[in-house]
Design a protein around this motif. Structure first.
Motif, PDB file in Angstrom:
ATOM      1  N   GLU A  32       0.804  -1.218   0.000  1.00 34.54           N
ATOM      2  CA  GLU A  32       0.000   0.000   0.000  1.00 34.54           C
ATOM      3  C   GLU A  32       0.842   1.276   0.000  1.00 34.54           C
ATOM      4  OE1 GLU A  32      -3.346   0.371  -0.433  1.00 34.54           O
ATOM      5  OE2 GLU A  32      -3.176  -1.761  -0.925  1.00 34.54           O
ATOM      6  N   ASP A  33       2.063   1.221   0.515  1.00 33.54           N
ATOM      7  CA  ASP A  33       2.918   2.416   0.573  1.00 33.54           C
ATOM      8  C   ASP A  33       3.968   2.436  -0.537  1.00 33.54           C
ATOM      9  OD1 ASP A  33       4.400   0.294   1.583  1.00 33.54           O
ATOM     10  OD2 ASP A  33       5.365   1.485   3.142  1.00 33.54           O
ATOM     11  N   ALA A  34       3.722   1.693  -1.594  1.00 35.28           N
ATOM     12  CA  ALA A  34       4.703   1.559  -2.681  1.00 35.28           C
ATOM     13  C   ALA A  34       4.948   2.889  -3.396  1.00 35.28           C
ATOM     14  CB  ALA A  34       4.235   0.517  -3.687  1.00 35.28           C
ATOM     15  N   LEU A  35       6.147   3.010  -3.938  1.00 32.42           N
ATOM     16  CA  LEU A  35       6.525   4.148  -4.774  1.00 32.42           C
ATOM     17  C   LEU A  35       7.199   3.595  -6.026  1.00 32.42           C
ATOM     18  CD1 LEU A  35       6.910   7.186  -5.260  1.00 32.42           C
ATOM     19  CD2 LEU A  35       9.070   7.014  -4.021  1.00 32.42           C
ATOM     20  N   THR A  65       2.139   6.387  -6.849  1.00 35.98           N
ATOM     21  CA  THR A  65       1.797   5.673  -5.632  1.00 35.98           C
ATOM     22  C   THR A  65       1.061   4.405  -6.047  1.00 35.98           C
ATOM     23  OG1 THR A  65      -0.333   6.767  -5.476  1.00 35.98           O
ATOM     24  CG2 THR A  65       1.543   7.862  -4.373  1.00 35.98           C
ATOM     25  N   ILE A  66       0.693   3.589  -5.082  1.00 35.92           N
ATOM     26  CA  ILE A  66      -0.031   2.362  -5.410  1.00 35.92           C
ATOM     27  C   ILE A  66      -1.377   2.679  -6.064  1.00 35.92           C
ATOM     28  CG2 ILE A  66      -1.071   2.109  -3.119  1.00 35.92           C
ATOM     29  CD1 ILE A  66       0.122  -0.767  -5.420  1.00 35.92           C
ATOM     30  N   PHE A 132      16.452   0.384  -9.401  1.00 34.23           N
ATOM     31  CA  PHE A 132      16.836   0.337  -7.998  1.00 34.23           C
ATOM     32  C   PHE A 132      15.588  -0.059  -7.216  1.00 34.23           C
ATOM     33  CE2 PHE A 132      19.507   3.259 -10.219  1.00 34.23           C
ATOM     34  CZ  PHE A 132      20.777   3.057  -9.702  1.00 34.23           C
ATOM     35  N   ASP A 133      15.562  -1.271  -6.691  1.00 37.54           N
ATOM     36  CA  ASP A 133      14.383  -1.778  -5.987  1.00 37.54           C
ATOM     37  C   ASP A 133      14.665  -1.928  -4.503  1.00 37.54           C
ATOM     38  OD1 ASP A 133      12.831  -2.067  -8.298  1.00 37.54           O
ATOM     39  OD2 ASP A 133      13.571  -4.092  -8.661  1.00 37.54           O
ATOM     40  N   PRO A 144       8.318 -14.312  -2.469  1.00 35.35           N
ATOM     41  CA  PRO A 144       9.021 -14.048  -1.206  1.00 35.35           C
ATOM     42  C   PRO A 144       9.158 -12.571  -0.856  1.00 35.35           C
ATOM     43  CG  PRO A 144      10.604 -14.577  -2.926  1.00 35.35           C
ATOM     44  CD  PRO A 144       9.228 -14.749  -3.529  1.00 35.35           C
ATOM     45  N   TYR A 145       8.872 -11.676  -1.811  1.00 39.16           N
ATOM     46  CA  TYR A 145       9.072 -10.243  -1.586  1.00 39.16           C
ATOM     47  C   TYR A 145       7.904  -9.442  -2.142  1.00 39.16           C
ATOM     48  CZ  TYR A 145      13.910 -11.675  -0.927  1.00 39.16           C
ATOM     49  OH  TYR A 145      15.037 -12.292  -0.480  1.00 39.16           O
ATOM     50  N   CYS A 146       7.804  -8.218  -1.660  1.00 40.62           N
ATOM     51  CA  CYS A 146       6.982  -7.204  -2.309  1.00 40.62           C
ATOM     52  C   CYS A 146       7.925  -6.071  -2.703  1.00 40.62           C
ATOM     53  CB  CYS A 146       5.850  -6.705  -1.406  1.00 40.62           C
ATOM     54  SG  CYS A 146       6.377  -5.786   0.044  1.00 40.62           S
ATOM     55  N   ILE A 147       7.510  -5.288  -3.673  1.00 45.28           N
ATOM     56  CA  ILE A 147       8.341  -4.200  -4.193  1.00 45.28           C
ATOM     57  C   ILE A 147       7.892  -2.910  -3.510  1.00 45.28           C
ATOM     58  CG2 ILE A 147       9.129  -2.970  -6.250  1.00 45.28           C
ATOM     59  CD1 ILE A 147       8.174  -5.533  -7.842  1.00 45.28           C
ATOM     60  N   ALA A 148       8.610  -2.506  -2.480  1.00 48.30           N
ATOM     61  CA  ALA A 148       8.240  -1.318  -1.714  1.00 48.30           C
ATOM     62  C   ALA A 148       8.564  -0.042  -2.480  1.00 48.30           C
ATOM     63  CB  ALA A 148       8.942  -1.323  -0.358  1.00 48.30           C
ATOM     64  N   GLU A 149       9.663  -0.064  -3.206  1.00 52.84           N
ATOM     65  CA  GLU A 149      10.044   1.106  -4.000  1.00 52.84           C
ATOM     66  C   GLU A 149      10.802   0.642  -5.232  1.00 52.84           C
ATOM     67  OE1 GLU A 149      12.890   5.049  -3.713  1.00 52.84           O
ATOM     68  OE2 GLU A 149      11.888   4.363  -1.896  1.00 52.84           O
ATOM     69  N   ARG A 150      10.491   1.301  -6.354  1.00 58.97           N
ATOM     70  CA  ARG A 150      11.229   1.050  -7.598  1.00 58.97           C
ATOM     71  C   ARG A 150      11.569   2.388  -8.233  1.00 58.97           C
ATOM     72  NH1 ARG A 150       9.494  -3.524 -11.378  1.00 58.97           N
ATOM     73  NH2 ARG A 150      10.963  -4.548  -9.982  1.00 58.97           N
TER      74      ARG A 150
END
Length: 168
Positions: A32-35, A65-66, A132-133, A144-150
């Motif tokens: 939800e807080d992804a960038l 944002t998401i 840059f992730d 195994p992961y979520c992408i918090a920032e890309r």
């Protein structure tokens, strides 16, 4: 070695989702807080190389944002986004993946990419650069992961494609 392999396999699986137009599955990889941002680039002399890529508070191609990402996915999957109807054919090549696990268990991953896009009968574009992730570990689910920032940095200063209507 195990961390490197796990991150590589995650990024390859993500690229496959995009190349196969599985956008609903792809967007589920973002919290939800992804960038998701693509800064612009300027050609600068050596003494100003640190100013070559715009900062987050400066102009860029995307600063999503998401909610904005979900809107882009809805437009693409609805068939009303003219720049992706009919859909582009894409192939993502990822290489030189470097990983750095942080004390809070997040992983910083740097990836070189080449994305080829073919549209209609004759139109072709390519996007080349570095991603840059910031990856956060998740429990449960298939990934195994979520992408918090890309952050996506193109090697080109001027993007010659008529649109950046695909995800990178």
């Amino acid at each position: 070695m195990e961390l490197q392999h796990r991150v590589e396999q995650f990024l390859y699986a993500e690229a496959e989702l995009l190349d196969n137009h599985l956008y609903d599955e792809w967007i589920a990889l973002f919290p939800e807080d992804a960038l998701y941002w693509i800064p612009s680039r300027q050609t600068r002399p050596i003494r100003e190389r640190d100013l070559e890529v715009s900062r987050l508070d400066e102009t860029g191609f995307a600063d999503d944002t998401i909610g904005m990402l979900r809107g882009r996915v809805r437009r693409i999957t609805s068939g009303i986004q003219w720049s992706e109807e009919p859909p582009s054919r894409t192939r993502r090549l990822l290489t030189n993946i470097r990983v750095d696990e942080q004390p809070d268990a997040t992983v910083l991953a740097r990836t070189n990419f080449f994305v080829y896009r073919s549209r209609l009968e004759r139109h072709q574009d390519w996007f080349v650069g570095e991603r840059f992730d910031t990856l956060r570990p998740v429990t449960g689910g298939g990934f195994p992961y979520c992408i918090a920032e890309r952050k996506i940095v193109f090697d080109q200063t001027t993007v010659l494609a008529p649109s950046i209507s695909i995800f990178l």
